[in-house]
Design an enzyme around this catalytic site. Sequence first.
Site, PDB file in Angstrom:
ATOM      1  CG  ASP A 163      -1.855  -1.070   1.023  1.00  0.00           C
ATOM      2  OD1 ASP A 163      -2.032  -1.850   0.374  1.00  0.00           O
ATOM      3  OD2 ASP A 163      -2.738  -1.392   2.000  1.00  0.00           O
ATOM      4  CG  ASP A 184      -3.224  -4.963  -3.249  1.00  0.00           C
ATOM      5  OD1 ASP A 184      -2.781  -5.647  -4.539  1.00  0.00           O
ATOM      6  OD2 ASP A 184      -3.819  -5.651  -2.229  1.00  0.00           O
ATOM      7  NE  ARG A 244      -4.294  -7.926  -4.689  1.00  0.00           N
ATOM      8  CZ  ARG A 244      -3.998  -8.775  -3.995  1.00  0.00           C
ATOM      9  NH1 ARG A 244      -4.530 -10.101  -4.009  1.00  0.00           N
ATOM     10  NH2 ARG A 244      -3.406  -8.413  -2.662  1.00  0.00           N
TER      11      ARG A 244
END
Length: 332
Positions: A163, A184, A244
């Site tokens: 993140d 991510d 994703r």
Amino acid sequence: MVSPTFIFYFTLTLFLFLNVSKAQIKNSTKTILVDKSGKGQFTTVQKAIDSIPSKNKQWTTILVNAGVYKEKVTIIKDKEFIVLKGKGRASTVIEWDDSGNSLASSTFLLYASNFMARDITFKNTYNLVLEDDVLKKITWAPAALVRGDKASFYGCGFIGIQDTLTDLHGRHYFYNCYIEGAVDFIWGSSQSLFENSEINVKSKEIGVGKAFIAAQGRQSASEASAFVFKNCKVTGTGPAYLGRAYKKYSTVVYYQSSFDNIIDPEGWNIMRQAGNEKDITFAEAQCKGPGANLSNRVKWEKTLSSGELQKFIDQKVFLNQDNWIEEQLKHV
């Protein structure tokens, strides 16, 4: 008796003076110097930000001299019109070690709108350094959280593992930036254009298996949120997915970008939205490099028409209809 002509010209002069003064006040820029060695007005970035009054309407440049500033920095919602400017992303760094929350653990937290950062790096050092040759548990550890509208970043760095860039809400523009991570590491529901930037994947170094670059969270067909990567390069170690989906209408577009040989052949993945592939917009157009081979991509990757593509790659159409980017550049 005062003549009507004199009254007319006096009134006109006063009117012009007052309006010019208002324009000068609106466009004027104040500068604050931060130097960790004490050669500026403040030794920390946060103290400089705290010195700006609430509901500020004057563009203020916080010039941060070279150095590593070990602090957590927050710009609250009512402190707008700030330019945070370093001496280069390699020499001016704001870093902190925090983890466990995809929002609150950020090193840099931006809640205000009308913001610009230039030539500075935001880093979360969690997971970047081994402790006794052991890597700590991989978890949320953002380098920056961007939540305000009309935020731009030029020549900036964002470094972390999971993140890294919490790109949450609003319209955001990233130019000539460097973003590093593995899980991510660009995520959120913002409407963001990344241009001429490097996306560096670090999956091999931390042993997490496959990495995921973009996790975009568009939730409805009526929203405008999306991540668009234009003329970017994806480098580092893989394997990695380009993105994703973690919301039903997740939208990510890569255009005229280059991919090292680190991209998983399928290209894309789904986090929790299996069954909603028809609503997801994941697309690549005119990309190149050994990782850009489309022959084994997921069947639900979108092929956009030239008109559909233009809505994403044209800066004016996608996020700059009111010329906010040009307006900000007047104050640098």
